[in-house]
Write a protein that holds these residues in place. Structure first.
Motif, PDB file in Angstrom:
ATOM      1  N   ASN A   1      32.968  16.597  -6.156  1.00 51.75           N
ATOM      2  CA  ASN A   1      32.835  17.448  -4.956  1.00 51.75           C
ATOM      3  C   ASN A   1      32.015  16.789  -3.853  1.00 51.75           C
ATOM      4  O   ASN A   1      31.195  17.441  -3.200  1.00 51.75           O
TER       5      ASN A   1
ATOM      6  N   ILE B   1      31.485  15.076  -0.184  1.00 53.13           N
ATOM      7  CA  ILE B   1      32.098  15.300   1.134  1.00 53.13           C
ATOM      8  C   ILE B   1      32.883  14.028   1.461  1.00 53.13           C
ATOM      9  O   ILE B   1      32.297  12.943   1.554  1.00 53.13           O
ATOM     10  N   PRO B   2      34.211  14.131   1.610  1.00 53.38           N
ATOM     11  CA  PRO B   2      35.029  12.914   1.699  1.00 53.38           C
ATOM     12  C   PRO B   2      34.772  12.059   2.931  1.00 53.38           C
ATOM     13  O   PRO B   2      35.020  10.857   2.907  1.00 53.38           O
ATOM     14  N   PHE B   3      34.274  12.685   4.006  1.00 53.69           N
ATOM     15  CA  PHE B   3      34.097  11.888   5.226  1.00 53.69           C
ATOM     16  C   PHE B   3      32.687  11.301   5.352  1.00 53.69           C
ATOM     17  O   PHE B   3      32.346  10.728   6.375  1.00 53.69           O
ATOM     18  N   LEU B   4      31.892  11.463   4.291  1.00 54.49           N
ATOM     19  CA  LEU B   4      30.556  10.864   4.299  1.00 54.49           C
ATOM     20  C   LEU B   4      30.486   9.753   3.261  1.00 54.49           C
ATOM     21  O   LEU B   4      31.135   9.836   2.210  1.00 54.49           O
TER      22      LEU B   4
ATOM     23  N   GLU C   1      25.200   8.916   2.563  1.00 57.63           N
ATOM     24  CA  GLU C   1      25.165  10.100   3.440  1.00 57.63           C
ATOM     25  C   GLU C   1      25.322  11.385   2.627  1.00 57.63           C
ATOM     26  O   GLU C   1      24.717  12.409   2.936  1.00 57.63           O
ATOM     27  N   ASN C   2      26.155  11.311   1.573  1.00 55.65           N
ATOM     28  CA  ASN C   2      26.318  12.478   0.709  1.00 55.65           C
ATOM     29  C   ASN C   2      24.990  12.860   0.061  1.00 55.65           C
ATOM     30  O   ASN C   2      24.650  14.036  -0.020  1.00 55.65           O
TER      31      ASN C   2
ATOM     32  N   ARG D   1      32.753   5.262   1.041  1.00 52.39           N
ATOM     33  CA  ARG D   1      33.144   6.676   1.016  1.00 52.39           C
ATOM     34  C   ARG D   1      33.660   7.007  -0.382  1.00 52.39           C
ATOM     35  O   ARG D   1      34.078   6.119  -1.132  1.00 52.39           O
TER      36      ARG D   1
ATOM     37  N   MET E   1      22.789  13.174  11.794  1.00 54.51           N
ATOM     38  CA  MET E   1      24.165  13.038  11.289  1.00 54.51           C
ATOM     39  C   MET E   1      24.958  14.291  11.678  1.00 54.51           C
ATOM     40  O   MET E   1      24.641  15.380  11.239  1.00 54.51           O
TER      41      MET E   1
ATOM     42  N   LYS F   1      31.433  13.021  12.053  1.00 53.30           N
ATOM     43  CA  LYS F   1      31.800  12.226  10.875  1.00 53.30           C
ATOM     44  C   LYS F   1      33.218  12.582  10.425  1.00 53.30           C
ATOM     45  O   LYS F   1      34.002  11.713  10.053  1.00 53.30           O
ATOM     46  N   ASP F   2      33.519  13.883  10.442  1.00 53.37           N
ATOM     47  CA  ASP F   2      34.848  14.333  10.022  1.00 53.37           C
ATOM     48  C   ASP F   2      35.907  13.806  10.983  1.00 53.37           C
ATOM     49  O   ASP F   2      36.980  13.357  10.569  1.00 53.37           O
TER      50      ASP F   2
ATOM     51  N   PHE G   1      36.552  10.286  10.422  1.00 59.84           N
ATOM     52  CA  PHE G   1      37.219  10.062   9.139  1.00 59.84           C
ATOM     53  C   PHE G   1      38.748  10.060   9.311  1.00 59.84           C
ATOM     54  O   PHE G   1      39.460   9.309   8.633  1.00 59.84           O
TER      55      PHE G   1
ATOM     56  N   HIS H   1      36.415  24.099   0.428  1.00 65.49           N
ATOM     57  CA  HIS H   1      35.744  23.611  -0.772  1.00 65.49           C
ATOM     58  C   HIS H   1      34.429  22.917  -0.401  1.00 65.49           C
ATOM     59  O   HIS H   1      33.398  23.104  -1.057  1.00 65.49           O
ATOM     60  N   GLN H   2      34.502  22.118   0.676  1.00 70.92           N
ATOM     61  CA  GLN H   2      33.284  21.432   1.120  1.00 70.92           C
ATOM     62  C   GLN H   2      32.260  22.426   1.658  1.00 70.92           C
ATOM     63  O   GLN H   2      31.048  22.255   1.472  1.00 70.92           O
TER      64      GLN H   2
ATOM     65  N   MET I   1      30.609  23.915  -1.163  1.00 72.12           N
ATOM     66  CA  MET I   1      29.649  22.945  -1.721  1.00 72.12           C
ATOM     67  C   MET I   1      28.374  22.927  -0.886  1.00 72.12           C
ATOM     68  O   MET I   1      27.254  22.891  -1.429  1.00 72.12           O
TER      69      MET I   1
END
Lengths: 239, 386
Positions: free
Chosen positions: A98, A100-103, A107-108, A143, B1, B6-7, B10, B298-299, B302
């Motif tokens: 889980n 965060i895919p863009f971090l 950074e996560n 990432r 940040m 960031k998104d 991405f 989901h994020q 989280m």
């Protein structure tokens, strides 16, 4: 020494149509500092419900939850107001990382600290130190998509540890990993419990790591049907 | 940040395509409003530019723009004699189709007569060449007609040389204006075929010489009067109206007739379509933000599990909504500036309209954010386990 977490006689009942589902039926568990606790059992036995209640994500239908001796949850409790408490005191690790895919990995991890108002530079440095400690020093800027399953799970553990919580809850953290990586992750939990003195509750199906647990609760139909200590892991492994 | 940035970083391609899509919608909205403004400006152009205080038109009519009007060509002398009138000019406008100078294809123009030499057309904004300097066969053309300086065009039976070029001087229907002297305009207006001439000659034996003339002969559409600022314009108007054979209209009357009668349906239609576009834009932006939020549920769960404050989550959604909307607004303006000059009719990008549209886009972005935020707020931390 008082228990980090103590769940007293917890019941969780759901209404499904005319039927009452007893997901948890009078369970009492506790975890002391430095203890690695295993929660095992078949699917639907109430393990994850137990974790939700211990993690202050769901209030019990009956029973109470104490954190370091202080009652923090009971039936009807508004758990959303405990968000800050959860942030500082409980770390979570799941079957899926889980992240965060863009971090990036760092950074996560740093995000967990920034959420707790840690200054950017300090958060970054501590996140890096944690990742190095977990053997991911060479992956800090990657990432999640560029990391293996085991690496992702270690980043998730680093994130859960970022705020140095006294309690770590893990729900099937090794289910998606092969046996070698599963063992590595479980050994990591053992080390964290020993070195950091954190209490760790791990829900798992995997009997191969029971030797690492201080205590194992065996769940069935929402009840604890067996409790065993580290001294006798073989019996549980046979389950 | 910034999680929003960031998104975006991405998946930049998706973000750019989204911004482009919304940008085109904004361009379309700017276009609709701009076309509306352009039509109004074009319609008002002659009324405002020609500078007449009173329009004396055919009695019982509200010409020359909203209705046909035809008055005797010597009416200007009667008007000039009225106390308080400082000048009286004849006005005539006819639409004309004519052969292009190179002989290939046809051109179309609104021919407007200047009462030369009383009116040398000093109020006409020239971008090239000069004003009319002789009584006959010279013309000033708007660049939209497609004529160049020195071109010679044949109108009725005479050749006219283009001596001046204007920009954005068109009539109500968007035809470029070709200015000639009033006498030339009257000549052009009574264009007749040879057969028509023969027929009227035949009639002439029975009905006298007047019958041979075109109905348009010696007629103009209106006389434009300028009133002495010290004079009472209402009194001047009343004294001319008292003649009975003419109708007197002020500049405000002409403006009102054009906007609220002649162009009313068109204005309402364009404004209604602009409204539809804004609604579509609201739905599209809201849908984009909502879908982006759904993808991140989901994020978000989280983040809540990690104890993130609601402000972090709402900030992420609002920042993305703002980034999409305001960048799209910039793209929309850029595209509008690039594309609309190529349109056949004028698209006016008035600063006020752009400001209102910006406010509308900001409101739409805020509404879209609220929809996304309201969905995000319903996410529970335990959904991470789902």
């Amino acid at each position: 020494m008082s228990a980090t977490i103590h769940v007293e006689n917890a019941r969780k009942h759901y209404q499904s149509g005319d039927t009452t589902v007893r997901a948890l039926d009078g369970v009492t568990i506790e975890a002391r500092p430095g203890e690695l606790i295993g929660i095992m059992g078949a699917s639907g036995s109430g393990k994850s419900t137990m974790l939700l209640i211990a993690g202050l994500l769901e209030p019990p239908t009956e029973g109470e939850v104490f954190f370091r001796g202080e009652r923090v949850s009971c039936p009807g409790a508004d758990l959303d107001r405990l968000r800050a408490f959860r942030r500082r005191n409980i770390g979570f690790v799941f079957q899926k990382a889980n992240l965060i895919p863009f971090l990036s990995a760092i950074e996560n991890v740093a995000l967990a600290l920034k959420i707790d108002d840690v200054p950017k530079r300090a958060a970054h440095d501590y996140a890096e130190a944690l990742l190095v400690e977990l053997g991911l020093g060479h992956r800090v800027d990657n990432r999640p998509a560029r990391l293996s399953g085991g690496e992702q799970q270690r980043v998730a553990i680093a994130r859960a540890l970022a705020n140095d919580p006294p309690l770590l809850l893990a729900d099937e953290p090794t289910a998606a990993l092969d046996s070698v990586r599963s063992r590595h992750v479980m050994e990591l939990f053992r080390t964290i419990a020993d070195v950091r003195g954190a209490s760790i509750l791990v829900v798992t199906h995997d009997p191969r790591s029971v030797d690492l647990f201080d205590r194992v609760y065996e769940f069935s139909d929402g009840k604890i049907v067996a409790t065993s200590r580290r001294t006798a892991p073989e019996a549980l492994a046979a389950h | 940040m910034s999680l929003a940035l960031k998104d975006i970083a991405f998946s930049p391609t998706r973000f750019i395509l989204t911004v482009l899509g919304v940008g085109f919608l904004i361009t379309a909205s700017i276009g609709m409003v701009g076309i509306y403004r352009g039509i109004v400006d074009d319609a008002m152009l002659l009324v405002e530019k020609v500078g007449a205080d009173l329009w004396i038109v055919q009695g019982g009519r509200q010409g020359p723009f909203s209705e046909g009007s035809s008055v005797r060509a010597d009416l200007d002398q009667r008007v000039a004699g009225v106390a308080g009138v400082t000048s009286a000019r004849r006005f005539l406008q006819v639409s004309q189709q004519f052969d292009a100078p190179d002989g290939v294809g046809q051109m179309r123009a609104a021919i407007v007569g200047l009462d030369y030499p009383k009116d040398e057309g000093n109020w006409i904004d020239l971008v090239a060449g000069r004003s009319i300097a002789t009584g006959h066969f010279e013309a000033i053309a708007d660049e939209t007609i497609g004529l160049a300086l020195g071109d010679v065009v044949r109108l009725n039976h005479d050749d006219y040389t283009i001596v001046g070029i204007t920009r954005q001087m068109v009539d109500l229907s968007g035809d470029g204006i070709l200015f000639v002297t009033i006498n030339d305009a009257m000549e052009i207006a009574q264009r007749r075929s040879s057969e028509e001439v023969l027929l009227t000659r035949a009639v002439m034996d029975d009905a006298g010489p007047e019958a041979a003339l075109s109905p348009a002969a010696n007629k103009v559409a209106a006389v434009l009067a300028t009133v002495d600022p010290a004079a009472d314009i209402a009194a001047v108007r009343a004294s001319i109206a008292a003649w009975g054979d003419v109708n007197v209209m002020s500049r405000a009357d002409q403006r009102d007739l054009l906007l609220n009668q002649r162009l009313w349906r068109l204005r309402v239609q364009i404004l209604a379509f602009t409204g539809v576009l804004l609604i579509v834009m609201t739905i599209v932006i809201s849908l984009i933000i909502y879908m982006m939020t759904l993808e991140k549920l989901h994020q978000i769960a989280m983040l809540k599990l990690m104890g993130a404050r609601n402000s972090l989550i709402t900030g992420m959604i609002a920042q993305q909504s703002a980034a999409i909307s305001f960048l799209a607004f910039g793209v929309g303006i850029g595209l509008a500036k690039l594309i609309f000059p190529l349109f056949p009719r004028r698209v006016v990008m008035a600063p006020d309209d752009i400001t209102y549209l910006f406010i509308a886009v900001a409101v739409i972005a805020a509404c879209a954010s609220l929809i996304g935020i309201s969905r995000a707020m319903r996410v529970r931390a335990q959904e991470v386990l789902a």
